[in-house]
Design a protein around this motif. Structure first.
Motif, mmCIF file in Angstrom:
data_model
loop_
_atom_site.group_PDB
_atom_site.id
_atom_site.type_symbol
_atom_site.label_atom_id
_atom_site.label_comp_id
_atom_site.label_asym_id
_atom_site.label_seq_id
_atom_site.Cartn_x
_atom_site.Cartn_y
_atom_site.Cartn_z
ATOM 1 N N ASP A 6 0.840 -1.205 0.000
ATOM 2 C CA ASP A 6 0.000 0.000 0.000
ATOM 3 C C ASP A 6 0.872 1.252 0.000
ATOM 4 N N VAL A 7 1.929 1.248 0.810
ATOM 5 C CA VAL A 7 2.852 2.388 0.852
ATOM 6 C C VAL A 7 3.423 2.621 -0.539
ATOM 7 N N ARG A 8 3.897 1.567 -1.152
ATOM 8 C CA ARG A 8 4.500 1.670 -2.481
ATOM 9 C C ARG A 8 3.489 2.232 -3.492
ATOM 10 N N ALA A 9 2.276 1.694 -3.503
ATOM 11 C CA ALA A 9 1.260 2.131 -4.457
ATOM 12 C C ALA A 9 0.886 3.598 -4.257
ATOM 13 N N VAL A 10 0.678 3.998 -3.023
ATOM 14 C CA VAL A 10 0.302 5.387 -2.749
ATOM 15 C C VAL A 10 1.467 6.320 -3.060
ATOM 16 N N ALA A 11 2.645 5.987 -2.609
ATOM 17 C CA ALA A 11 3.811 6.852 -2.861
ATOM 18 C C ALA A 11 4.045 7.040 -4.354
ATOM 19 N N LEU A 12 3.997 5.943 -5.102
ATOM 20 C CA LEU A 12 4.264 6.035 -6.537
ATOM 21 C C LEU A 12 3.137 6.708 -7.313
ATOM 22 N N SER A 13 1.977 6.890 -6.686
ATOM 23 C CA SER A 13 0.874 7.598 -7.342
ATOM 24 C C SER A 13 1.052 9.118 -7.255
ATOM 25 N N LEU A 14 1.958 9.567 -6.400
ATOM 26 C CA LEU A 14 2.197 11.002 -6.249
ATOM 27 C C LEU A 14 3.067 11.506 -7.406
ATOM 28 N N PRO A 15 2.824 12.725 -7.880
ATOM 29 C CA PRO A 15 3.540 13.247 -9.055
ATOM 30 C C PRO A 15 5.060 13.132 -8.963
ATOM 31 N N GLU A 16 5.629 12.652 -10.049
ATOM 32 C CA GLU A 16 7.079 12.571 -10.255
ATOM 33 C C GLU A 16 7.823 11.808 -9.166
ATOM 34 N N THR A 17 7.156 10.841 -8.553
ATOM 35 C CA THR A 17 7.797 10.022 -7.527
ATOM 36 C C THR A 17 8.499 8.834 -8.166
ATOM 37 N N THR A 37 10.611 6.081 3.382
ATOM 38 C CA THR A 37 11.389 4.842 3.285
ATOM 39 C C THR A 37 10.583 3.707 3.904
ATOM 40 N N LEU A 38 10.942 2.496 3.505
ATOM 41 C CA LEU A 38 10.365 1.284 4.103
ATOM 42 C C LEU A 38 11.499 0.517 4.775
ATOM 43 N N PRO A 39 11.841 0.892 6.008
ATOM 44 C CA PRO A 39 12.974 0.256 6.682
ATOM 45 C C PRO A 39 12.683 -1.144 7.213
ATOM 46 N N GLU A 40 13.775 -1.817 7.572
ATOM 47 C CA GLU A 40 13.750 -3.138 8.200
ATOM 48 C C GLU A 40 12.836 -4.127 7.486
ATOM 49 N N ASP A 41 11.872 -4.661 8.201
ATOM 50 C CA ASP A 41 11.022 -5.712 7.631
ATOM 51 C C ASP A 41 9.767 -5.153 6.959
ATOM 52 N N GLU A 42 9.754 -3.869 6.662
ATOM 53 C CA GLU A 42 8.679 -3.191 5.954
ATOM 54 C C GLU A 42 7.351 -3.214 6.708
ATOM 55 N N THR A 43 7.400 -3.216 8.040
ATOM 56 C CA THR A 43 6.182 -3.112 8.842
ATOM 57 C C THR A 43 5.969 -1.674 9.316
ATOM 58 N N SER A 44 6.912 -0.813 8.964
ATOM 59 C CA SER A 44 6.806 0.602 9.289
ATOM 60 C C SER A 44 7.333 1.391 8.109
ATOM 61 N N MET A 45 7.122 2.695 8.170
ATOM 62 C CA MET A 45 7.731 3.583 7.174
ATOM 63 C C MET A 45 8.282 4.781 7.916
ATOM 64 N N ALA A 46 9.222 5.445 7.296
ATOM 65 C CA ALA A 46 9.760 6.692 7.824
ATOM 66 C C ALA A 46 9.366 7.792 6.847
ATOM 67 N N VAL A 47 8.910 8.918 7.387
ATOM 68 C CA VAL A 47 8.493 10.052 6.562
ATOM 69 C C VAL A 47 9.044 11.346 7.142
ATOM 70 N N ARG A 48 9.125 12.349 6.294
ATOM 71 C CA ARG A 48 9.559 13.668 6.743
ATOM 72 C C ARG A 48 8.517 14.250 7.699
ATOM 73 N N CYS A 49 9.003 14.911 8.726
ATOM 74 C CA CYS A 49 8.105 15.541 9.693
ATOM 75 C C CYS A 49 8.886 16.607 10.459
ATOM 76 N N PRO A 50 8.433 17.854 10.415
ATOM 77 C CA PRO A 50 9.133 18.887 11.174
ATOM 78 C C PRO A 50 9.258 18.472 12.644
ATOM 79 N N ARG A 80 4.064 3.072 12.328
ATOM 80 C CA ARG A 80 3.729 1.646 12.308
ATOM 81 C C ARG A 80 2.555 1.437 11.357
ATOM 82 N N LEU A 81 2.771 0.680 10.296
ATOM 83 C CA LEU A 81 1.739 0.493 9.285
ATOM 84 C C LEU A 81 0.482 -0.150 9.854
ATOM 85 N N ALA A 82 0.629 -1.112 10.745
ATOM 86 C CA ALA A 82 -0.523 -1.811 11.327
ATOM 87 C C ALA A 82 -1.394 -0.889 12.170
#
Length: 108
Positions: A6-17, A37-50, A80-82
């Motif tokens: 789901d992360v991959r599909a949504v991220a790649l749907s964003l312009p010029e990703t 990013t999808l670190p470790e075992d891909e059960t979480s993601m890391a995103v930019r956040c002020p 945590r994706l779950a």
């Protein structure tokens, strides 16, 4: 439950990703700037956040958000994706991170 697919599909749907493997994990970039990013075992993601918002997120929903020790000095938060409610919440989080990395010409 939200998955790495789901992360991959949504991220790649964003312009010029684009997706690129870096540090042995999938990363997602806009105009060459990483926004997820999808670190470790891909059960979480890391995103930019002020940093100021990150602290509030972690305090409000520690079951969903946390800061990895090696990212403490940077403007990133782990998710945590779950723990995500649905794909709309995933999209909102990824879109917010994408906007922080995207050039102004894409934001118009």
């Amino acid at each position: 439950m939200t998955t790495s697919d789901d992360v991959r599909a949504v991220a790649l749907s964003l312009p010029e990703t684009t997706e690129k493997i870096a540090w042995s994990m999938p990363t997602f970039r806009v105009a060459g700037k990483m926004f997820a990013t999808l670190p470790e075992d891909e059960t979480s993601m890391a995103v930019r956040c002020p940093k100021e918002e990150r602290k509030e997120l972690v305090l409000a929903e520690p079951e969903k958000f946390w800061v990895a020790a090696h990212e403490a000095s940077s403007a990133w938060v782990r998710v945590r994706l779950a723990a995500l409610e649905d794909l709309d919440e995933l999209r909102d989080i990824l879109l917010d991170s994408w906007r922080q990395a995207a050039p102004a010409t894409l934001l118009e």
